[in-house]
Design a protein around this motif. Sequence first.
Motif, PDB file in Angstrom:
ATOM      1  N   ILE A  60       0.796  -1.254   0.002  1.00 58.37           N
ATOM      2  CA  ILE A  60      -0.135  -0.151   0.116  1.00 58.37           C
ATOM      3  C   ILE A  60       0.773   1.357  -0.086  1.00 58.37           C
ATOM      4  O   ILE A  60       0.610   2.123  -0.823  1.00 58.37           O
ATOM      5  CB  ILE A  60      -0.885   0.021   1.229  1.00 58.37           C
ATOM      6  CG1 ILE A  60      -1.902  -1.186   1.196  1.00 58.37           C
ATOM      7  CG2 ILE A  60      -1.905   1.086   1.206  1.00 58.37           C
ATOM      8  CD1 ILE A  60      -2.777  -1.383   2.390  1.00 58.37           C
ATOM      9  N   MET A  61       1.835   1.349   0.812  1.00 58.93           N
ATOM     10  CA  MET A  61       2.974   2.262   0.939  1.00 58.93           C
ATOM     11  C   MET A  61       2.168   3.519   0.994  1.00 58.93           C
ATOM     12  O   MET A  61       2.403   4.414   0.414  1.00 58.93           O
ATOM     13  CB  MET A  61       3.863   2.300  -0.379  1.00 58.93           C
ATOM     14  CG  MET A  61       4.855   1.303  -0.153  1.00 58.93           C
ATOM     15  SD  MET A  61       6.037   1.602   1.323  1.00 58.93           S
ATOM     16  CE  MET A  61       6.265  -0.080   1.861  1.00 58.93           C
ATOM     17  N   GLY A  62       1.183   3.928   2.220  1.00 59.10           N
ATOM     18  CA  GLY A  62       0.605   4.906   2.278  1.00 59.10           C
ATOM     19  C   GLY A  62      -0.307   5.410   1.087  1.00 59.10           C
ATOM     20  O   GLY A  62      -0.433   6.486   0.823  1.00 59.10           O
ATOM     21  N   TYR A  63      -0.450   4.394   0.102  1.00 63.73           N
ATOM     22  CA  TYR A  63      -1.349   4.878  -1.253  1.00 63.73           C
ATOM     23  C   TYR A  63      -0.403   5.515  -2.043  1.00 63.73           C
ATOM     24  O   TYR A  63      -0.976   6.546  -2.822  1.00 63.73           O
ATOM     25  CB  TYR A  63      -2.715   5.566  -0.890  1.00 63.73           C
ATOM     26  CG  TYR A  63      -3.545   4.612  -0.562  1.00 63.73           C
ATOM     27  CD1 TYR A  63      -4.541   3.698  -1.238  1.00 63.73           C
ATOM     28  CD2 TYR A  63      -3.806   4.409   0.947  1.00 63.73           C
ATOM     29  CE1 TYR A  63      -5.258   2.603  -0.939  1.00 63.73           C
ATOM     30  CE2 TYR A  63      -4.895   3.391   1.536  1.00 63.73           C
ATOM     31  CZ  TYR A  63      -5.390   2.657   0.582  1.00 63.73           C
ATOM     32  OH  TYR A  63      -6.301   1.763   1.027  1.00 63.73           O
ATOM     33  N   GLY A  64       1.018   5.613  -1.883  1.00 60.98           N
ATOM     34  CA  GLY A  64       1.845   6.177  -3.015  1.00 60.98           C
ATOM     35  C   GLY A  64       2.836   7.014  -2.494  1.00 60.98           C
ATOM     36  O   GLY A  64       4.186   6.974  -3.114  1.00 60.98           O
ATOM     37  N   PRO A  65       2.776   7.712  -1.413  1.00 63.16           N
ATOM     38  CA  PRO A  65       3.897   8.527  -1.061  1.00 63.16           C
ATOM     39  C   PRO A  65       5.158   8.060  -0.541  1.00 63.16           C
ATOM     40  O   PRO A  65       6.085   8.653  -0.771  1.00 63.16           O
ATOM     41  CB  PRO A  65       3.241   9.461   0.095  1.00 63.16           C
ATOM     42  CG  PRO A  65       1.687   9.301   0.131  1.00 63.16           C
ATOM     43  CD  PRO A  65       1.626   7.608  -0.427  1.00 63.16           C
ATOM     44  N   GLN A 428      -1.073  -0.383  -6.188  1.00 64.91           N
ATOM     45  CA  GLN A 428      -0.073  -0.958  -5.490  1.00 64.91           C
ATOM     46  C   GLN A 428       1.217  -0.397  -5.746  1.00 64.91           C
ATOM     47  O   GLN A 428       1.386  -0.264  -7.034  1.00 64.91           O
ATOM     48  CB  GLN A 428      -0.354  -2.337  -5.229  1.00 64.91           C
ATOM     49  CG  GLN A 428      -1.666  -2.814  -4.651  1.00 64.91           C
ATOM     50  CD  GLN A 428      -2.017  -3.984  -5.127  1.00 64.91           C
ATOM     51  OE1 GLN A 428      -3.111  -4.557  -4.572  1.00 64.91           O
ATOM     52  NE2 GLN A 428      -1.216  -5.019  -5.967  1.00 64.91           N
ATOM     53  N   PHE A 429       2.330  -0.357  -4.867  1.00 69.42           N
ATOM     54  CA  PHE A 429       3.434   0.365  -5.030  1.00 69.42           C
ATOM     55  C   PHE A 429       4.751  -0.319  -4.705  1.00 69.42           C
ATOM     56  O   PHE A 429       4.788  -0.931  -3.274  1.00 69.42           O
ATOM     57  CB  PHE A 429       3.419   1.700  -4.481  1.00 69.42           C
ATOM     58  CG  PHE A 429       2.314   2.558  -4.983  1.00 69.42           C
ATOM     59  CD1 PHE A 429       2.342   3.238  -6.075  1.00 69.42           C
ATOM     60  CD2 PHE A 429       1.212   2.509  -4.142  1.00 69.42           C
ATOM     61  CE1 PHE A 429       1.278   3.966  -6.467  1.00 69.42           C
ATOM     62  CE2 PHE A 429       0.073   3.409  -4.564  1.00 69.42           C
ATOM     63  CZ  PHE A 429       0.077   4.181  -5.763  1.00 69.42           C
TER      64      PHE A 429
END
Length: 455
Positions: A60-65, A428-429
């Motif tokens: 998820i990584m904070g939804y991208g940041p 996803q990242f």
Amino acid sequence: MTQNRNESPSYQLYDRALESLVGGVNSPVRADPQPTPAFVDYGDGGDIVDVDGDRYRDYIMGYGPLLLGHDLPDPVREAISETVADGPMYGIPTEIEVELAEFVIEHVESVERLRFVNSGTEATAAAIRLARGYTGRDKIVVMQGGYHGGHESVLVEGNLGDRGPSSAGIPETFAEETIPVPFNDDEALQEVFDRHGPDIAAVVTEPLLGNCGIVLPVEGYHETIRELCDEYGSLFILDEVITGFRVGGLQCAQGKYGIEPDLTTFAKIIGGGFPVGAIGGRAELMQEFTPMGDVFESGTFNGHPVTMAAGLETLRFAKDHDVYSHVNDLGKQLRAGLQDIVEEHAPEYTVAGTDSMFKLLFTREAPETFDGHCQAGCVQDPDCPRFDLCPKTGADVEAGETDRWKRTFWPAMADRGVLLTPNQLESQFVSYAHTEDDIDRTLDAYQDVLSTRDR
């Protein structure tokens, strides 16, 4: 995951949160995991550990940041600490906001001036207001399935002939001025301009749909937007909130795909994990913002020094340490491995993504052959045997097995220690903290879960 769920700390925290937070959460997607969301205790590199003591490989990584992962490198951490020590904020200009603006302008060709705000929603709202103020027009065009934040101008659904608000609390008059069209559909876009061209202030789109699965652009689509905007005097607003400084590296997705926007919105990575947004573009346009022009934009926390320091040092670290080669290589390995797995166990599913973004879309139709297939996720190649089956629009993604993803697939992956976004739509990242071993273990989990379809 903890087996005795009703006795777990996460369960107890959620039960407690329901008494103080609406729905127990501060953003609706966080309530998706069933029966209750896990509460995070701490991040560790490419993992998170929840309050139940369960460790997950985090995509998820904070939804991208979180381009760099959960453990910030020393230069980033030190810059944040020093800035906080000097004082939390001032409401007065600081050098660090100038330095971050200069970095963005140096690397993103279309940007000559910036205005920092505090979220992607603020950025897109201000960019649309700027386009309307500059052109003297009211209508905007958006993409069905695109996401540009939670404000009235973009919370509209439907199509040219039948549209309305997508949320309660939004007057119908907003929907009269916002026209959704299918992404990648030249004919639909042309029809809108044929009917409303002189009244259109701007077309707003992401470079790729990043909040409706991942749908890449068909070759030539952004060029069509550019041509129609030029023909009718409308502005082209490119929403790089998700893709900015992730897809295409320091040149962003517009550099990767050769897109020429008038205005660009940023957020996520340029704040290094802290709240941020920005609008960038040609000086002629940007100087319509107050205090130079008549388009109002203001914010107490705009250019917050801690956020500016975190964003600047994150981008400097990415530039100096070959971060993009690492995350993009891992993203390619992950998508290529997924492609092998779905060809064997779920041939109707589509692997999507680019650079360090990835998603497995639960589409419903399989191609007759995989010969000549895209090898590391769909790139909208017309010669690929799957080209006509791969999603081209947000509706194509939403027509997939979205409930299967949420109700059975997501929990099965979480049980194997892999944390994915909790529904079919969000991207996803991969982060700099992930390793090849992480990718191998993640693919093992996908293999294990998807192979159960054969049993």
